[in-house]
Design a protein around this motif. Structure first.
Motif, PDB file in Angstrom:
ATOM      1  N   ILE A 100     -65.477  12.286 -20.431  1.00  0.00           N
ATOM      2  CA  ILE A 100     -66.045  11.557 -21.312  1.00  0.00           C
ATOM      3  C   ILE A 100     -67.341  10.887 -20.593  1.00  0.00           C
ATOM      4  O   ILE A 100     -67.239   9.976 -19.734  1.00  0.00           O
ATOM      5  N   ILE A 101     -68.507  11.212 -20.924  1.00  0.00           N
ATOM      6  CA  ILE A 101     -69.810  10.639 -20.410  1.00  0.00           C
ATOM      7  C   ILE A 101     -70.462   9.557 -21.594  1.00  0.00           C
ATOM      8  O   ILE A 101     -70.654  10.024 -22.684  1.00  0.00           O
ATOM      9  N   ILE A 102     -70.638   8.584 -20.996  1.00  0.00           N
ATOM     10  CA  ILE A 102     -71.268   7.625 -21.931  1.00  0.00           C
ATOM     11  C   ILE A 102     -72.739   7.330 -21.481  1.00  0.00           C
ATOM     12  O   ILE A 102     -73.022   7.037 -20.278  1.00  0.00           O
ATOM     13  N   GLN A 103     -74.003   7.495 -22.519  1.00  0.00           N
ATOM     14  CA  GLN A 103     -75.121   7.271 -21.514  1.00  0.00           C
ATOM     15  C   GLN A 103     -75.359   5.846 -22.182  1.00  0.00           C
ATOM     16  O   GLN A 103     -75.358   5.454 -23.417  1.00  0.00           O
ATOM     17  N   ILE A 104     -76.035   5.091 -21.360  1.00  0.00           N
ATOM     18  CA  ILE A 104     -76.467   3.802 -21.537  1.00  0.00           C
ATOM     19  C   ILE A 104     -77.839   3.643 -21.216  1.00  0.00           C
ATOM     20  O   ILE A 104     -78.677   4.238 -20.396  1.00  0.00           O
ATOM     21  N   ARG A 105     -78.526   3.100 -22.328  1.00  0.00           N
ATOM     22  CA  ARG A 105     -79.876   2.764 -22.229  1.00  0.00           C
ATOM     23  C   ARG A 105     -80.352   1.359 -22.150  1.00  0.00           C
ATOM     24  O   ARG A 105     -79.743   0.733 -23.183  1.00  0.00           O
ATOM     25  N   LYS A 106     -81.237   0.700 -21.350  1.00  0.00           N
ATOM     26  CA  LYS A 106     -81.585  -0.372 -21.455  1.00  0.00           C
ATOM     27  C   LYS A 106     -83.093  -0.416 -21.117  1.00  0.00           C
ATOM     28  O   LYS A 106     -83.718   0.374 -20.473  1.00  0.00           O
ATOM     29  N   ASN A 107     -83.761  -1.596 -21.425  1.00  0.00           N
ATOM     30  CA  ASN A 107     -85.252  -1.654 -21.191  1.00  0.00           C
ATOM     31  C   ASN A 107     -85.176  -2.568 -19.945  1.00  0.00           C
ATOM     32  O   ASN A 107     -84.560  -3.451 -19.721  1.00  0.00           O
ATOM     33  N   GLU A 108     -86.166  -2.370 -19.299  1.00  0.00           N
ATOM     34  CA  GLU A 108     -86.573  -3.140 -17.833  1.00  0.00           C
ATOM     35  C   GLU A 108     -87.898  -3.353 -17.651  1.00  0.00           C
ATOM     36  O   GLU A 108     -88.999  -2.137 -18.030  1.00  0.00           O
TER      37      GLU A 108
END
Length: 138
Positions: A4-12
């Motif tokens: 199971i792959i979880i994609q994480i998105r955050k701003n930098e």
């Protein structure tokens, strides 16, 4: 059970992101940066609210410039996509061969940004071969 792959998105922050990825960033003025990595040729980045413009200066081309060389360089543009070669003629007495690229900032992700730097490094190698051949013929 499957992976199971979880994609994480955050701003930098742009400068902080580059620093965390091994780049040295010098702010030259508001929206203009000089970026280097591992002793490579510096890449200048101009940023506005919508776009990033990348430029890598390969030097003055006056002494070796010829129709045959310009044709080879123009033809090389088909191999070095997404970057491309151009002439920066801001100073007409000192025309510079440059690699250029641009990206929209709206939905820019980390892999897309890092890929520009990798593409420029690969392009420098290919262009260097063509320029070395032209210099050996002069």
């Amino acid at each position: 059970m499957s992976d199971i792959i979880i994609q994480i998105r955050k701003n930098e922050d742009f400068v902080q992101f580059l620093g965390l990825n091994g780049f040295e960033v010098e702010t030259l003025e508001e929206g203009l940066y000089r970026v280097t990595r591992d002793g490579e040729i510096p890449i200048f980045i101009r940023a506005d609210s919508k776009n990033l413009f990348f430029e890598l200066d390969l030097g003055n081309i006056n002494e070796i410039g010829s129709e045959a060389l310009y044709f080879k360089l123009l033809d090389l543009n088909t191999e070095i996509v997404p970057v491309s070669l151009g002439i920066n003629n801001v100073n007409p007495d000192d025309p510079r061969l440059v690699l250029v690229e641009s990206r929209e900032c709206g939905d820019l992700n980390d892999q897309e940004l890092l890929a520009v730097f990798d593409a420029m490094e690969l392009a420098v190698d290919k262009v260097s071969e063509v320029l070395s051949e032209a210099m050996s013929q002069k």
